[in-house]
Design a protein around this motif. Structure first.
Motif, PDB file in Angstrom:
ATOM      1  N   ASP A 232       0.824  -1.212   0.000  1.00  0.00           N
ATOM      2  CA  ASP A 232       0.000   0.000   0.000  1.00  0.00           C
ATOM      3  C   ASP A 232       0.855   1.258   0.000  1.00  0.00           C
ATOM      4  N   LEU A 233       1.916   1.236   0.794  1.00  0.00           N
ATOM      5  CA  LEU A 233       2.795   2.403   0.880  1.00  0.00           C
ATOM      6  C   LEU A 233       3.451   2.678  -0.477  1.00  0.00           C
ATOM      7  N   LEU A 234       3.940   1.618  -1.107  1.00  0.00           N
ATOM      8  CA  LEU A 234       4.564   1.775  -2.418  1.00  0.00           C
ATOM      9  C   LEU A 234       3.532   2.270  -3.431  1.00  0.00           C
ATOM     10  N   ARG A 235       2.354   1.664  -3.412  1.00  0.00           N
ATOM     11  CA  ARG A 235       1.330   2.013  -4.402  1.00  0.00           C
ATOM     12  C   ARG A 235       0.941   3.489  -4.296  1.00  0.00           C
ATOM     13  N   VAL A 236       0.653   3.954  -3.098  1.00  0.00           N
ATOM     14  CA  VAL A 236       0.213   5.352  -2.965  1.00  0.00           C
ATOM     15  C   VAL A 236       1.339   6.308  -3.386  1.00  0.00           C
TER      16      VAL A 236
ATOM     17  N   ASP B 175       0.169  11.883  -7.869  1.00  0.00           N
ATOM     18  CA  ASP B 175       0.807  12.997  -8.560  1.00  0.00           C
ATOM     19  C   ASP B 175       1.112  14.042  -7.481  1.00  0.00           C
ATOM     20  N   PHE B 176       2.388  14.140  -7.102  1.00  0.00           N
ATOM     21  CA  PHE B 176       2.737  14.955  -5.939  1.00  0.00           C
ATOM     22  C   PHE B 176       2.646  16.459  -6.190  1.00  0.00           C
ATOM     23  N   ALA B 177       2.885  16.908  -7.436  1.00  0.00           N
ATOM     24  CA  ALA B 177       2.923  18.361  -7.684  1.00  0.00           C
ATOM     25  C   ALA B 177       1.619  19.055  -7.270  1.00  0.00           C
ATOM     26  N   PRO B 178       0.444  18.579  -7.717  1.00  0.00           N
ATOM     27  CA  PRO B 178      -0.800  19.235  -7.268  1.00  0.00           C
ATOM     28  C   PRO B 178      -1.057  19.047  -5.773  1.00  0.00           C
TER      29      PRO B 178
END
Ligand code: HBI
Ligand code: FE
Length: 288
Positions: free
Chosen positions: A239-243, A248-251
């Motif tokens: 789960d940690l890897l998947r999230v 998309d971290f920028a937004p």
């Protein structure tokens, strides 16, 4: 993590800040310090450390006496997950740290704490880095998570958002807990390498234990000089890897920038709270 390291490598270090481990130069006293720390933690961690961490300790043969030789360790790791351990003299700049990580090189301090610092020191030494972090690198999913983190770190630097992404590292790689079938377990290196916090994090009624939520974690302040008042609990490394790879971290950074930071002990109405902390430990300290 605390101090800003100088921005060019110190004398004797390569351009990428690595140095030879000089394994043959450790004194018998330094090896004995490792053995003391190891014996103390090894007794405490079965039933407390995550299955992945315990398996890593075993497959990497870390229980043999003395400070591990990074070359030998890297050979084993390379076969398991493609990672290596490289020596550095201390903290390295963020861009250097992420470049190594994105390329499956884990930077580890080559020095060991003095005998009068067994319980606490701020700089990451070989015990914290190797005993704490390296067992998790033998887990294929966690190994991929760290690569994703390294690449994310490089992007976060470009987006001037490292202050948010650094909290993800803090609350997972350093101080993370995982829900296993038998109960909560530790996988964070800052906890497994600490005699006192490896009990506090699981057993003490003081801290909050909250289900992991990426945005929540990235808004949460942390303490670097004392036990944590919040631990975040992941359901699994998958789960940690998947999230981490699917977000998309920028937004997300953009959204977080417009919201207040969350103080260390605060709970939010939307938190999934596994243990509501009494904060007794922090309150007692504040009285002094
Ligand atoms: N350098 N040696 C070392 N170890 C770290 O954990 C480390 C670092 N430099 C930067 C850094 N960590 C932080 O940027 C990350 O924890 C986010
Ligand atoms: Fe660490």
């Amino acid at each position: 993590m605390a101090d800003i390291p100088p921005q060019s490598p110190p004398p004797g270090a390569a351009a990428d800040w690595t140095v030879p481990q000089n394994w043959g130069h450790y004194t018998p006293e330094e090896h004995a310090t490792w053995d003391r720390l190891f014996a103390r933690q090894a007794k405490l961690l079965p039933g407390r450390a995550s299955d992945a961490w315990l398996r890593g300790l075993d497959v990497l043969r870390l229980s043999r006496p003395g400070i591990p030789d990074f070359e030998e360790l890297s050979e084993r790791l390379m076969k398991l997950t493609g990672w290596q351990v490289v020596a550095v003299p201390g903290l390295v700049p963020d861009d250097v740290f992420f470049d190594h990580m994105a390329n499956r090189r884990f930077v580890a301090g080559n020095f060991i704490r003095r005998p009068d610092q067994l319980d606490y020191l701020q700089e990451p030494d070989v015990f914290h880095d190797v005993f704490g972090h390296v067992p998790m690198l033998a887990d294929p999913v966690f190994a991929d998570y760290l690569v994703a983190y390294g690449k994310g770190g490089q992007r976060a630097l470009g987006l001037h958002s490292l202050r948010y992404l650094a909290r993800l590292y803090w609350y997972t790689v350093e101080f993370g807990l995982i829900a296993e079938p038998e109960g909560l377990r530790i996988y964070g290196a800052g906890i497994v390498s600490s005699y006192a916090e490896s009990r506090f994090a699981l057993d003490d009624p003081s801290p909050n234990r909250i289900a992991f939520d990426l945005a929540r974690v990235m808004r949460t302040e942390y303490r670097i000089d004392d036990f944590q008042q919040n631990y975040f609990v992941i359901p699994s490394f998958d789960d940690l890897l998947r999230v981490t790879v699917e977000t998309d971290f920028a937004p997300l950074y953009e959204a977080i920038k417009h919201r207040p930071d969350i103080p260390v002990a605060e709970l939010l109405p939307e938190d999934e709270v596994l243990t509501r902390g009494t904060q007794a430990y922090a309150l007692a300290k504040a009285d002094h």
